[in-house]
Motif scaffolding. Structure first.
Motif, PDB file in Angstrom:
ATOM      1  N   GLY A 169       0.779  -1.235   0.000  1.00 19.90           N
ATOM      2  CA  GLY A 169       0.000   0.000   0.000  1.00 19.90           C
ATOM      3  C   GLY A 169       0.804   1.273   0.000  1.00 19.90           C
ATOM      4  O   GLY A 169       0.317   2.312   0.463  1.00 19.90           O
TER       5      GLY A 169
ATOM      6  N   ASP B   6      -4.434   1.726  -7.307  1.00 22.95           N
ATOM      7  CA  ASP B   6      -5.813   1.326  -7.056  1.00 22.95           C
ATOM      8  C   ASP B   6      -5.896   0.083  -6.186  1.00 22.95           C
ATOM      9  O   ASP B   6      -6.967  -0.324  -5.770  1.00 22.95           O
ATOM     10  CB  ASP B   6      -6.531   1.032  -8.383  1.00 22.95           C
ATOM     11  CG  ASP B   6      -6.653   2.271  -9.263  1.00 22.95           C
ATOM     12  OD1 ASP B   6      -6.545   3.386  -8.703  1.00 22.95           O
ATOM     13  OD2 ASP B   6      -6.840   2.131 -10.486  1.00 22.95           O
ATOM     14  N   ASN B   7      -4.734  -0.558  -5.939  1.00 23.26           N
ATOM     15  CA  ASN B   7      -4.738  -1.797  -5.168  1.00 23.26           C
ATOM     16  C   ASN B   7      -4.921  -1.498  -3.682  1.00 23.26           C
ATOM     17  O   ASN B   7      -4.334  -0.545  -3.162  1.00 23.26           O
ATOM     18  CB  ASN B   7      -3.416  -2.543  -5.395  1.00 23.26           C
ATOM     19  CG  ASN B   7      -3.438  -3.969  -4.882  1.00 23.26           C
ATOM     20  OD1 ASN B   7      -3.210  -4.198  -3.705  1.00 23.26           O
ATOM     21  ND2 ASN B   7      -3.734  -4.912  -5.762  1.00 23.26           N
ATOM     22  N   PRO B   8      -5.731  -2.298  -2.978  1.00 28.80           N
ATOM     23  CA  PRO B   8      -5.981  -2.017  -1.555  1.00 28.80           C
ATOM     24  C   PRO B   8      -4.775  -2.240  -0.650  1.00 28.80           C
ATOM     25  O   PRO B   8      -4.809  -1.860   0.518  1.00 28.80           O
ATOM     26  CB  PRO B   8      -7.110  -2.997  -1.204  1.00 28.80           C
ATOM     27  CG  PRO B   8      -6.993  -4.095  -2.211  1.00 28.80           C
ATOM     28  CD  PRO B   8      -6.524  -3.438  -3.480  1.00 28.80           C
TER      29      PRO B   8
ATOM     30  N   ALA C   2      -3.172  -5.212   0.468  1.00 30.14           N
ATOM     31  CA  ALA C   2      -3.567  -6.195   1.484  1.00 30.14           C
ATOM     32  C   ALA C   2      -2.391  -6.983   2.048  1.00 30.14           C
ATOM     33  O   ALA C   2      -2.594  -7.931   2.809  1.00 30.14           O
ATOM     34  CB  ALA C   2      -4.586  -7.157   0.884  1.00 30.14           C
TER      35      ALA C   2
ATOM     36  N   SER D 286      -4.926  -4.106 -11.528  1.00 27.93           N
ATOM     37  CA  SER D 286      -5.265  -3.919 -10.113  1.00 27.93           C
ATOM     38  C   SER D 286      -4.443  -2.797  -9.480  1.00 27.93           C
ATOM     39  O   SER D 286      -4.866  -2.167  -8.507  1.00 27.93           O
ATOM     40  CB  SER D 286      -5.045  -5.226  -9.330  1.00 27.93           C
ATOM     41  OG  SER D 286      -3.673  -5.431  -9.069  1.00 27.93           O
TER      42      SER D 286
END
Length: 486
Positions: free
Chosen positions: A192, A198-200, A202, A297
């Motif tokens: 992150g 745009d990737n969360p 995780a 992603s």
């Protein structure tokens, strides 16, 4: 006053200033940077980019273990091949070593099977590249793009080995930079910290949050092995190319010692990033391809086109190396009397022109079969060469068991690369490869590949044994004739 002898390289071939020759008579035109990139690029095939999504879908995150198992097998095989190639560099590589250690029938058989494998690959890669190019320029039909690609790369191979090396240097360089950038950018997104992603972010949660690390059960690891094993074919190309370098022993030693990190970074590293950016069962992985889905992603614009450029580069690299590899194997077979003598001749630039043209001619024929009879004739060619990679690795193992003793007896000082824990790890590798072949028989697609490949192998071995028997009879008849005093 006596004249000084002409300086020669090993093998008694005169060396000319500015145009050094290898012991085989080929021009030693490959530089260290060429060989470094050939070694790196050899383990990054188009199959990594376009074939990984099906493996992920079949095994989930456990596909990492599949890649690790096959990667370990390839590292061991390359260590064995490196041991022999560093001691006796030659354009025939494992085929020439099998000839010396197992018998002429073995060198003949594996040499022709390997040649057959690569000329079929020429057709596969030419068609794959043509599909991408047709998408960019629809006005040019797919068959014409395939023809253009084949002609251009044939021309580069015919010019000189240095032109092949230069093309492969840049092709491989693009692949290396692309995967390196993908791993770095992907890691930033995973945690992150990639700006504008745009990737969360995780972390490593996606490795277990969709059914655990083994969502399809531990047995899926073996299914994954069958799906990824053939994407590793090409690692051995550097041992053929090393024979056309100024310092083949150093090149082979360096390539052999670096194969572990190459497989670790390019295969395990990039697949790990895919699996941490997205859940393994995300539909986009199969729909768009694992790397395109991962780039999407992250929020990389035009990810599909970016990946098409990289895949096209991988395809052209594979075509370039495939033609080079097939022609050098044909050249080596010709030198040993196992192929037409024309294959063993080189032109003024040290290039085996007849061997190159014969290889590309079969490639053109295979491309025609792919367009005319894709589901019958070409499918047979594809399946009947499908298990050749495993046959080659097996032959390398058995050859190394014998060659170690031969090298120690004849040139022990050249044993600069040694197989680890010899002979135990060699036998363990033989068991691993044999297990994969047997396990393929339980898989519908794998069964057809193994059986058809065994059929073709049996035919080639049969021809080799008949040739050997006939030559022995002729030789025995000549000796009898001499003893009779006639």
């Amino acid at each position: 006053m006596s004249s000084l002898p002409t300086p020669t390289k090993a093998g008694g071939i005169p060396s000319e200033p500015g145009n050094p020759q290898s012991p085989d008579g080929l021009q030693a035109g490959l530089k260290n940077r060429h060989l470094s990139m050939i070694a790196i690029g050899g383990v990054i095939g188009a199959g990594l980019f376009v074939g990984s999504s099906s493996g992920i879908a079949a095994a989930g995150p456990a596909i990492l273990l599949s890649y690790a198992l096959v990667g370990a097998m390839v590292v061991l095989v390359m260590r064995m091949l490196g041991e022999m190639a560093a001691a006796r560099p030659t354009s025939g590589s494992f085929s020439a070593y099998a000839d010396q250690a197992l018998g002429r029938w073995a060198g003949f058989s594996i040499g022709w099977l390997y040649w057959f494998f690569w000329v079929v690959v020429l057709a596969v890669e030419a068609t794959a590249g043509a599909k991408i190019l047709e998408g960019w320029v629809p006005a040019v039909p797919q068959w014409a793009w395939a023809l253009i690609v084949m002609v251009v790369l044939t021309a580069t191979n015919l010019v000189s080995v240095a032109s092949y090396g230069e093309f492969e240097f840049w092709f491989a360089g693009i692949k290396v930079v692309a995967i390196g950038a993908f791993v770095v950018i992907g890691l930033l997104a995973v945690f992150g910290i990639l700006p504008g992603s745009d990737n969360p972010g995780a972390g490593f949660a996606h490795l277990t949050d969709a059914g655990g690390f083994f969502p399809e059960g531990p047995g899926a690891i073996l299914t994954g092995v069958l799906m990824v094993v053939f994407s590793f074919m090409g690692s051995e190309i550097v041992t053929l190319a090393a024979g056309e370098s100024a310092d083949p022993q150093r090149a082979v030693s360096k390539a052999t010692n670096s194969v572990i990190w190459r497989i670790g970074v390019f295969y395990l590293g990039s697949i790990f990033i895919v699996l941490t950016l997205l859940p393994w069962n995300d539909p986009s992985i199969v729909k768009d391809g694992s790397y395109v889905a991962s780039l999407n992603s992250i929020g990389i614009p035009h990810a599909g086109q970016v990946m098409n450029v990289i895949v096209l580069t991988a395809v052209l690299s594979c075509l370039n190396s495939g033609l080079y590899t097939a022609s050098r194997m044909a050249f080596s077979l010709g030198r040993r009397g196992d192929a037409p003598q024309a294959f063993a001749r080189t032109n003024a630039r040290g290039v085996p022109q007849a061997a190159i043209l014969a290889s590309v001619l079969f490639g053109f024929v295979a491309v025609f079969f792919n367009y005319k009879w894709p589901d019958t004739v070409f499918a047979f060619l594809l399946n009947s060469s499908g298990a050749v990679a495993l046959f080659v690795w097996l032959v390398i193992c058995f050859t190394q068991l014998r060659m170690r003793g031969i090298i120690l007896r004849e040139t022990p000082e050249k044993l600069v690369v040694r197989m680890w824990l010899f002979p135990y790890l060699t036998w363990a590798t033989i068991a691993m490869i044999s297990f994969v072949l047997v396990y393929m028989l339980t898989d519908d697609a794998g069964r057809e590949q193994v059986l058809l490949s065994l059929l073709v192998a049996a035919i080639v071995v049969g021809i080799a044994l008949v040739r050997d028997a006939r030559e022995r009879r002729v030789k025995g008849g000549a000796e009898t004739y001499d003893k009779a005093g006639v």
